[in-house]
Design a protein around this motif. Structure first.
Motif, mmCIF file in Angstrom:
data_model
loop_
_atom_site.group_PDB
_atom_site.id
_atom_site.type_symbol
_atom_site.label_atom_id
_atom_site.label_comp_id
_atom_site.label_asym_id
_atom_site.label_seq_id
_atom_site.Cartn_x
_atom_site.Cartn_y
_atom_site.Cartn_z
ATOM 1 N N SER A 23 -7.558 -2.769 6.682
ATOM 2 C CA SER A 23 -8.566 -3.035 5.665
ATOM 3 C C SER A 23 -8.381 -1.968 4.595
ATOM 4 O O SER A 23 -8.592 -0.781 4.834
ATOM 5 C CB SER A 23 -9.976 -3.000 6.259
ATOM 6 N N ILE A 24 -7.950 -2.375 3.417
ATOM 7 C CA ILE A 24 -7.604 -1.451 2.339
ATOM 8 C C ILE A 24 -8.889 -0.972 1.676
ATOM 9 O O ILE A 24 -9.676 -1.759 1.177
ATOM 10 C CB ILE A 24 -6.678 -2.134 1.307
ATOM 11 N N GLU A 25 -9.078 0.344 1.684
ATOM 12 C CA GLU A 25 -10.290 0.942 1.133
ATOM 13 C C GLU A 25 -10.106 1.422 -0.301
ATOM 14 O O GLU A 25 -11.034 1.403 -1.095
ATOM 15 C CB GLU A 25 -10.729 2.119 2.008
ATOM 16 N N GLU A 26 -8.908 1.860 -0.630
ATOM 17 C CA GLU A 26 -8.667 2.462 -1.939
ATOM 18 C C GLU A 26 -7.207 2.232 -2.320
ATOM 19 O O GLU A 26 -6.335 2.245 -1.451
ATOM 20 C CB GLU A 26 -8.952 3.971 -1.831
ATOM 21 N N THR A 27 -6.943 2.016 -3.609
ATOM 22 C CA THR A 27 -5.567 1.844 -4.069
ATOM 23 C C THR A 27 -5.262 2.848 -5.179
ATOM 24 O O THR A 27 -6.144 3.219 -5.951
ATOM 25 C CB THR A 27 -5.312 0.420 -4.601
ATOM 26 N N VAL A 28 -4.001 3.253 -5.241
ATOM 27 C CA VAL A 28 -3.541 4.210 -6.244
ATOM 28 C C VAL A 28 -2.167 3.755 -6.729
ATOM 29 O O VAL A 28 -1.326 3.336 -5.928
ATOM 30 C CB VAL A 28 -3.428 5.636 -5.651
ATOM 31 N N GLU A 29 -1.939 3.850 -8.035
ATOM 32 C CA GLU A 29 -0.629 3.534 -8.608
ATOM 33 C C GLU A 29 0.179 4.816 -8.706
ATOM 34 O O GLU A 29 -0.329 5.837 -9.174
ATOM 35 C CB GLU A 29 -0.796 2.931 -9.999
#
Length: 154
Positions: A23-29
């Protein structure tokens, strides 16, 4: 009047299993440090991120276990396909990811690789592992949505 260049944001590789297993909580590029032949292979779409993950040591974030195929015309300039590659992130972002990664059950995984203004970027996500019953719920939800779409279509 000159035409503006469009930003090419098509995904060259996606990790479809990541959203199923975590379950993806946070994304960063983040940017990726690549050699000349590696970027040519990435532009050709010869990259696999399914087994990849991000590790953090010595204040650097590394993209590990990602396979970039050798460039055919690269000859002696080709490097090892599965080597660890440095991710370009701000210091505070790396520190924040390090704190999150120390929690149990948390993994940092690559979600997709794409080109942005000619540079290879990777979207990484902080994921918490799903249990088996969570995965079953995801499958059930997807099936129900698919059936609803079919009914509305007809």
């Amino acid at each position: 009047m000159a035409k503006k260049k469009t930003i090419q944001n098509d995904a060259l590789a996606t990790n479809r299993k990541a959203r199923f297993n975590y379950s993806i909580e946070e994304t960063v590029e983040a940017g990726i440090v690549l050699t000349g032949t590696e970027i040519k292979s990435v532009r050709a779409g010869q990259i696999t991120i399914g087994d990849g993950f991000v590790t953090i040591h010595d204040g650097q974030a590394y993209l590990t276990n990602v396979h970039i195929a050798n460039y055919e015309q690269g000859n002696q300039f080709n490097v090892e396909p599965t080597r660890s590659r440095i991710l370009l992130l701000h210091k505070r972002q790396i520190q924040h990811l390090a704190v999150l990664a120390k929690e149990s059950g948390v993994t940092i995984v690559p979600l997709k690789v794409y080109l942005k203004k000619g540079f290879a970027k990777v979207l990484i996500g902080v994921g918490r592992g799903k249990k088996q019953y969570d995965k079953r719920q995801s499958i059930k939800k997807r099936d129900v949505e698919r059936d609803l779409k079919r009914q509305f279509k007809n």
